[in-house]
Design a protein around this motif. Structure first.
Motif, PDB file in Angstrom:
ATOM      1  N   ARG A  67      49.959  48.765  29.676  1.00 44.24           N
ATOM      2  CA  ARG A  67      50.441  48.548  28.307  1.00 44.24           C
ATOM      3  C   ARG A  67      50.599  47.059  28.002  1.00 44.24           C
ATOM      4  O   ARG A  67      50.266  46.602  26.903  1.00 44.24           O
ATOM      5  CB  ARG A  67      51.766  49.292  28.106  1.00 44.24           C
ATOM      6  N   GLU A  68      51.085  46.306  28.969  1.00 42.18           N
ATOM      7  CA  GLU A  68      51.261  44.867  28.761  1.00 42.18           C
ATOM      8  C   GLU A  68      49.915  44.164  28.592  1.00 42.18           C
ATOM      9  O   GLU A  68      49.767  43.266  27.741  1.00 42.18           O
ATOM     10  CB  GLU A  68      52.024  44.273  29.944  1.00 42.18           C
ATOM     11  N   ASP A 117      51.983  47.900  33.415  1.00 45.23           N
ATOM     12  CA  ASP A 117      51.034  46.793  33.451  1.00 45.23           C
ATOM     13  C   ASP A 117      49.880  47.029  32.484  1.00 45.23           C
ATOM     14  O   ASP A 117      49.431  46.099  31.796  1.00 45.23           O
ATOM     15  CB  ASP A 117      50.497  46.623  34.873  1.00 45.23           C
ATOM     16  N   ARG A 143      48.268  42.048  25.264  1.00 46.73           N
ATOM     17  CA  ARG A 143      47.850  40.643  25.359  1.00 46.73           C
ATOM     18  C   ARG A 143      46.340  40.469  25.171  1.00 46.73           C
ATOM     19  O   ARG A 143      45.813  39.384  25.415  1.00 46.73           O
ATOM     20  CB  ARG A 143      48.236  40.070  26.719  1.00 46.73           C
TER      21      ARG A 143
END
Length: 381
Positions: free
Chosen positions: A23-24, A21, A28
């Motif tokens: 890294r995501e 999460d 973004r």
């Protein structure tokens, strides 16, 4: 260590989904526009934070830090109704002095990882067994793996009393205490609460008011200290104004955006270390991210800032009678002269002004930090 019913072992095990999460979210990130200056005077520069965020997402390995932390025993216990995490590194030397180490903001137990070995087992690091310590290193309430207070009241004095209770629970009848930043304030409060059980305190950011009786006869060092303090008040207190008045509002952004949390702390690593204008001259990327990742994974942006709301505007600057040692690093945020310190610390037994290092002494200069701690506590063991 044999555990009492009130102390339970704790294992650091971050689920892989939380790292995914992170890294995501980094990928973004919605970035702001670039600063209009070519330095840090408007805050952390966009290009550098973007590069750090890329490194955090693609190259940084939290599991290495998790393993380093887990090499030491961790525990949790309830103190004054709050669950508190602490690292407890016992020395192999039987005559070791118990030592309570307290971090500040934006620090954590991570900043002490390079000093735990030399402090607990000096003979394995070229030192003398007579300098050994059993180290107890708690996470402040609302920080790291300690619980977040759900009601107001967890100020410096309450934490100091809780720390004194922790050392008593661990069976330590006599111990030393050490701290910088909020850790210095908590260390003083621990000495006040612990009384004769506290052998002495060592501070790397002692807090006391400049003595107005000296203003007509200031030394060159004192003149520089007052100049630096004036500059800090004008340009360096934005973070503390926010954290001491609106920590909850700040928390929404930092709890939701890892890039925001990154920039909020990295700026302090640049401003408060002895880094000649770039934080990586004082700390590695991994060191900074070890600490920042701990804040992110524990979701402590708002809860850590609340300590400012609790204690920043009304600090206790009353007399301290415990035996005290002070190590003054040149890039510390707030520095004192010895004669100013002596007005508050009535039993000042050790004072040293070093030639390098900043606010995060154990993190930046672990060897110097260890030697300073050893030198003072030799006087009070």
């Amino acid at each position: 260590m044999s555990l009492s019913k009130d102390v339970t072992a704790f294992q650091i095990e971050v689920p892989e989904a939380e790292l995914a999460d992170l890294r995501e979210r980094l990928a973004r990130t919605r970035w702001p526009d670039e600063e209009t200056v070519d330095d840090w005077t408007q805050g952390a520069p966009l290009a550098y934070i973007r590069e750090l965020a890329r490194y955090w997402a693609e190259d940084y390995d939290w599991r290495k830090t998790e393993a380093r932390l887990s090499a030491y025993p961790h525990f949790r216990t309830e103190l004054d109704g709050l669950g508190v995490h602490f690292l407890h590194a016992r020395s192999p030397h039987p005559d070791a002095l118990p030592l309570l180490l307290t971090h500040g903001w934006p620090g954590s137990v991570v900043e002490f990882l390079d000093v735990l070995g030399p402090l607990t087992d000096p003979t394995a690091h070229g030192g003398d067994a007579a300098d050994a310590f059993h180290v107890v290193c708690p996470s402040l309430p609302g920080y790291g793996f300690s619980d977040k207070p759900s009601a107001p009241g967890w100020n410096v004095e309450r934490i100091g009393a809780a720390w004194a209770g922790l050392m008593e629970r661990l069976g330590y009848a006599r111990y030393g205490a050490q701290g910088g930043d909020w850790g210095a304030m908590v260390t003083v409060a621990t000495a006040q609460a612990g009384g004769d059980r506290v052998a002495g305190i060592h501070l790397n950011m002692p807090v006391a008011a400049p003595d107005p009786d000296t203003f007509a006869d200031l030394t060159p060092v004192e003149q520089r200290v007052l100049q630096d303090l004036s500059h800090h008040r004008e340009w360096g207190t934005g973070y503390s104004k926010i954290q001491s008045t609106r920590p909850q509002t700040l928390g929404y952004g930092l709890a939701d955006s890892p890039s925001g949390q990154l920039a909020w702390i990295v700026e302090k690593f640049c401003e408060w270390t002895d880094c000649d204008g770039h934080p990586e001259n004082a700390l590695t990327r991994d060191q900074m991210l070890d600490n920042i990742t701990l804040y992110w994974l524990t979701g402590t942006a708002a809860s850590s800032a609340r300590l400012y709301w609790e204690s920043f505007r009304t600090p206790d600057l009353g007399a301290v009678h415990a035996p005290t040692g002070c190590s003054i690093f040149p890039r510390e945020i707030v520095r004192l002269s010895r004669r100013w310190a002596e007005k508050r610390f009535t039993d000042l037994r050790y004072w040293n002004e070093l030639d390098r290092g900043g606010h995060f002494a154990a993190f930046e200069q672990p060897s110097l930090f260890v030697e300073e701690v050893r030198r003072f506590f030799r006087l009070v063991r």
